[in-house]
Scaffold this active site. Sequence first.
Site: not given
Length: 402
Positions: A16, A97, A126, A178
């Site tokens: 990505d 995060r 996210d 993933s």
Amino acid sequence: MSKVNKVVLAYSGGLDTSAIIPWLKENYDCEVIAFVADVGQGEEELVGIEEKALASGASACYIADLKEEMVKDYIYPSLKTGAVYEGKYLLGTSMARPIIAKAQVECALEVGADALCHGCTGKGNDQVRFESAYAALAPQLTVIAPWREWDLRSREALLDYLAERKIPTTATLEKIYSRDANAWHISTEGGVLENTWNQSNELCWVWTKDPEDAPNTPEEVSVLIEKGEIVAVDGKAMSPYEALVYLNKKGAEHGVGRIDIVENRLVGIKSRGCYETPGGTIMMEALRAVEQLVLDKESFEFRESIGLKASHLIYDGRWFTPLCRSLLAAADELAQDVNGEVVLKLYKGQVTAVQKRSPNSLYSEEFATFGEDEVYDHSHAGGFIRLYSLASRIRALNEQKK
């Protein structure tokens, strides 16, 4: 599209974000700087990542080592609150995060960027976590979320996009699962897990041994805790990150820290994942064991309420808020007396505190004994119970009068 001159991208080196770099240059006509956060995802994830970013079109790539800071300033404070999302999840992805977003913002301000970018999809949590942090720390910067803008909707489309531009990538169509990893945990989603009737298989677990294949002999580890923080393991002083790495290895060998959960995402979608948090599971059990000795009933109840609320704040990306700071401060205050030593037994996927002691323990063998004692007068309990149940007694008498 908004006019931006320089954007800092949260870059992982995956498919990505590799496609995002040329896409930003083509669609925003801007300079792209790749920012890589080392949060303990593994050296193999970082090998050659700078070269890959530059080959994709980035003008520069910055790599920040955040491992020690993440464990010390984010994971340890969260542990003090007892935060566990929906009863099982130790917040592995969401825990990383805030520090990644904070370091990315700092990088952007340092290089004079006017925009931030992330590779989060429009379905997940996210995007909220990153953008909420951006808003709290640098609201003046433009935020770009390609997955909400571009028309690339599949892995095949992304690979074709890179191939057309002769940008090298190691990604293939064969990726089934993933995964997201940091020092605290690794998550696996997709593949067979998308059907909740399917059992997980060996491909769904990466770090930990299958408990059925774990050693038949239990292993014990000793943990020393000061003010709610683990400062030594098995008699050796360790930094927060060192302690986590050590306990990750111990826990993984015994299959500790596996959960297979269907959780409620913030955006309203339910998702299923297999999460492995071996060291974190041991740490959580150790802290709770000392709390049992030290905290009185009302303090423990309050700490539990802090943990419940904190779990949602952290999961929902609200780390940089006054409420979260207040909860962390309250948990830290309660943890001032959480000092002690715990011995934990690791066996076949389970971790059990088998020995615990604290200089601040409220447990008294004299009072708790089932044998004869001279410190507790049983007759005193009658008056206490009568007063404790007085409201119920009056209510019942009123009902009888009616």
